[in-house]
Design a protein around this motif. Sequence first.
Motif, PDB file in Angstrom:
ATOM      1  N   SER A   7      34.783  19.078 -14.879  1.00 37.25           N
ATOM      2  CA  SER A   7      33.766  18.064 -14.611  1.00 37.25           C
ATOM      3  C   SER A   7      34.380  16.701 -14.303  1.00 37.25           C
ATOM      4  N   LEU A   8      35.611  16.492 -14.765  1.00 36.10           N
ATOM      5  CA  LEU A   8      36.319  15.242 -14.487  1.00 36.10           C
ATOM      6  C   LEU A   8      37.125  15.310 -13.187  1.00 36.10           C
ATOM      7  N   GLY A   9      37.017  16.432 -12.496  1.00 40.27           N
ATOM      8  CA  GLY A   9      37.728  16.578 -11.237  1.00 40.27           C
ATOM      9  C   GLY A   9      39.179  17.001 -11.386  1.00 40.27           C
ATOM     10  N   GLU A  10      39.539  17.466 -12.556  1.00 40.53           N
ATOM     11  CA  GLU A  10      40.917  17.904 -12.837  1.00 40.53           C
ATOM     12  C   GLU A  10      41.007  19.423 -12.691  1.00 40.53           C
ATOM     13  N   GLY A  11      40.866  19.896 -11.461  1.00 43.75           N
ATOM     14  CA  GLY A  11      40.793  21.327 -11.203  1.00 43.75           C
ATOM     15  C   GLY A  11      42.009  22.113 -11.658  1.00 43.75           C
ATOM     16  N   GLU A  12      43.200  21.584 -11.416  1.00 45.81           N
ATOM     17  CA  GLU A  12      44.413  22.314 -11.791  1.00 45.81           C
ATOM     18  C   GLU A  12      44.541  22.435 -13.312  1.00 45.81           C
ATOM     19  N   ALA A  13      44.252  21.376 -14.022  1.00 46.34           N
ATOM     20  CA  ALA A  13      44.311  21.426 -15.484  1.00 46.34           C
ATOM     21  C   ALA A  13      43.229  22.374 -16.016  1.00 46.34           C
ATOM     22  N   ALA A  14      42.044  22.333 -15.417  1.00 45.10           N
ATOM     23  CA  ALA A  14      40.965  23.237 -15.822  1.00 45.10           C
ATOM     24  C   ALA A  14      41.376  24.686 -15.593  1.00 45.10           C
ATOM     25  N   GLN A  16      44.301  25.989 -15.648  1.00 45.50           N
ATOM     26  CA  GLN A  16      45.258  26.403 -16.676  1.00 45.50           C
ATOM     27  C   GLN A  16      44.545  26.784 -17.967  1.00 45.50           C
ATOM     28  N   TYR A  17      43.544  25.998 -18.369  1.00 43.94           N
ATOM     29  CA  TYR A  17      42.781  26.331 -19.572  1.00 43.94           C
ATOM     30  C   TYR A  17      41.982  27.612 -19.370  1.00 43.94           C
ATOM     31  N   TYR A  18      41.358  27.753 -18.200  1.00 41.30           N
ATOM     32  CA  TYR A  18      40.584  28.963 -17.923  1.00 41.30           C
ATOM     33  C   TYR A  18      41.480  30.196 -17.942  1.00 41.30           C
ATOM     34  N   GLU A  19      42.665  30.090 -17.369  1.00 42.71           N
ATOM     35  CA  GLU A  19      43.572  31.238 -17.349  1.00 42.71           C
ATOM     36  C   GLU A  19      44.065  31.597 -18.748  1.00 42.71           C
ATOM     37  N   LYS A  20      44.320  30.600 -19.567  1.00 44.71           N
ATOM     38  CA  LYS A  20      44.725  30.870 -20.953  1.00 44.71           C
ATOM     39  C   LYS A  20      43.580  31.542 -21.709  1.00 44.71           C
ATOM     40  N   SER A  21      42.363  31.067 -21.475  1.00 49.47           N
ATOM     41  CA  SER A  21      41.187  31.670 -22.103  1.00 49.47           C
ATOM     42  C   SER A  21      41.026  33.119 -21.653  1.00 49.47           C
ATOM     43  N   LEU A  22      41.223  33.371 -20.363  1.00 57.38           N
ATOM     44  CA  LEU A  22      41.135  34.736 -19.852  1.00 57.38           C
ATOM     45  C   LEU A  22      42.179  35.625 -20.501  1.00 57.38           C
ATOM     46  N   LYS A  48      34.347  31.672 -14.234  1.00 58.07           N
ATOM     47  CA  LYS A  48      34.816  30.282 -14.277  1.00 58.07           C
ATOM     48  C   LYS A  48      36.076  30.085 -13.446  1.00 58.07           C
ATOM     49  N   ILE A  49      36.996  31.020 -13.538  1.00 58.10           N
ATOM     50  CA  ILE A  49      38.212  30.908 -12.741  1.00 58.10           C
ATOM     51  C   ILE A  49      37.870  31.028 -11.256  1.00 58.10           C
ATOM     52  N   SER A  50      36.943  31.892 -10.909  1.00 55.05           N
ATOM     53  CA  SER A  50      36.563  32.046  -9.497  1.00 55.05           C
ATOM     54  C   SER A  50      36.036  30.741  -8.921  1.00 55.05           C
ATOM     55  N   SER A  51      35.399  29.929  -9.750  1.00 49.59           N
ATOM     56  CA  SER A  51      34.807  28.679  -9.262  1.00 49.59           C
ATOM     57  C   SER A  51      35.861  27.669  -8.814  1.00 49.59           C
ATOM     58  N   LEU A  52      37.105  27.894  -9.182  1.00 45.61           N
ATOM     59  CA  LEU A  52      38.186  26.984  -8.812  1.00 45.61           C
ATOM     60  C   LEU A  52      38.993  27.487  -7.614  1.00 45.61           C
ATOM     61  N   HIS A  53      38.555  28.599  -7.040  1.00 47.38           N
ATOM     62  CA  HIS A  53      39.278  29.200  -5.919  1.00 47.38           C
ATOM     63  C   HIS A  53      38.351  29.394  -4.737  1.00 47.38           C
ATOM     64  N   GLN A  54      38.943  29.803  -3.629  1.00 48.72           N
ATOM     65  CA  GLN A  54      38.188  30.127  -2.431  1.00 48.72           C
ATOM     66  C   GLN A  54      38.737  31.419  -1.847  1.00 48.72           C
ATOM     67  N   GLY A  55      38.013  31.953  -0.901  1.00 49.06           N
ATOM     68  CA  GLY A  55      38.492  33.105  -0.151  1.00 49.06           C
ATOM     69  C   GLY A  55      38.764  34.334  -0.986  1.00 49.06           C
ATOM     70  N   LYS A  56      39.886  34.974  -0.670  1.00 48.86           N
ATOM     71  CA  LYS A  56      40.243  36.264  -1.269  1.00 48.86           C
ATOM     72  C   LYS A  56      40.385  36.186  -2.787  1.00 48.86           C
ATOM     73  N   VAL A  57      41.011  35.138  -3.292  1.00 49.07           N
ATOM     74  CA  VAL A  57      41.216  35.016  -4.740  1.00 49.07           C
ATOM     75  C   VAL A  57      39.872  34.883  -5.454  1.00 49.07           C
ATOM     76  N   LYS A  58      39.003  34.041  -4.908  1.00 47.55           N
ATOM     77  CA  LYS A  58      37.666  33.877  -5.501  1.00 47.55           C
ATOM     78  C   LYS A  58      36.948  35.216  -5.532  1.00 47.55           C
ATOM     79  N   ARG A  59      36.992  35.935  -4.403  1.00 49.80           N
ATOM     80  CA  ARG A  59      36.315  37.219  -4.303  1.00 49.80           C
ATOM     81  C   ARG A  59      36.862  38.214  -5.332  1.00 49.80           C
TER      82      ARG A  59
END
Length: 101
Positions: A7-14, A16-22, A48-59
């Motif tokens: 929400s603060l626009g820190e996508g890369e940091a978010a 990392q947290y999402y991946e650790k949670s996963l 949640k992780i998909s929301s930070l990606h596009q294309g093939k990775v998001k899919r």
Amino acid sequence: MGDLLRSLGEGEAARQYYEKSLEIRAKLAQAEPDLLERRLDLVVSFYKISSLHQGKVKREYLQRALQILLELQRAGKLPPANAGWIAAIQQELAKGVISDQ
């Protein structure tokens, strides 16, 4: 924490947290495969992780979330409160297919 950072626009940091949670949720789901909450937690993490990606990775993340939901639905274990997640993810996938072309 990932939601706050996103929400603060820190996508890369978010991310990392999402991946650790996963990672944690995947271990818990593996340890307790019959526990519904663990499977639904995985769906949330994938989404949640998909929301930070596009294309093939998001899919790929969305498809993994959808696969779990469909398995739960086929087994009659998907709670009615979570049934709408299937359509929501299918809509996201449909948008992704159009934007990938």
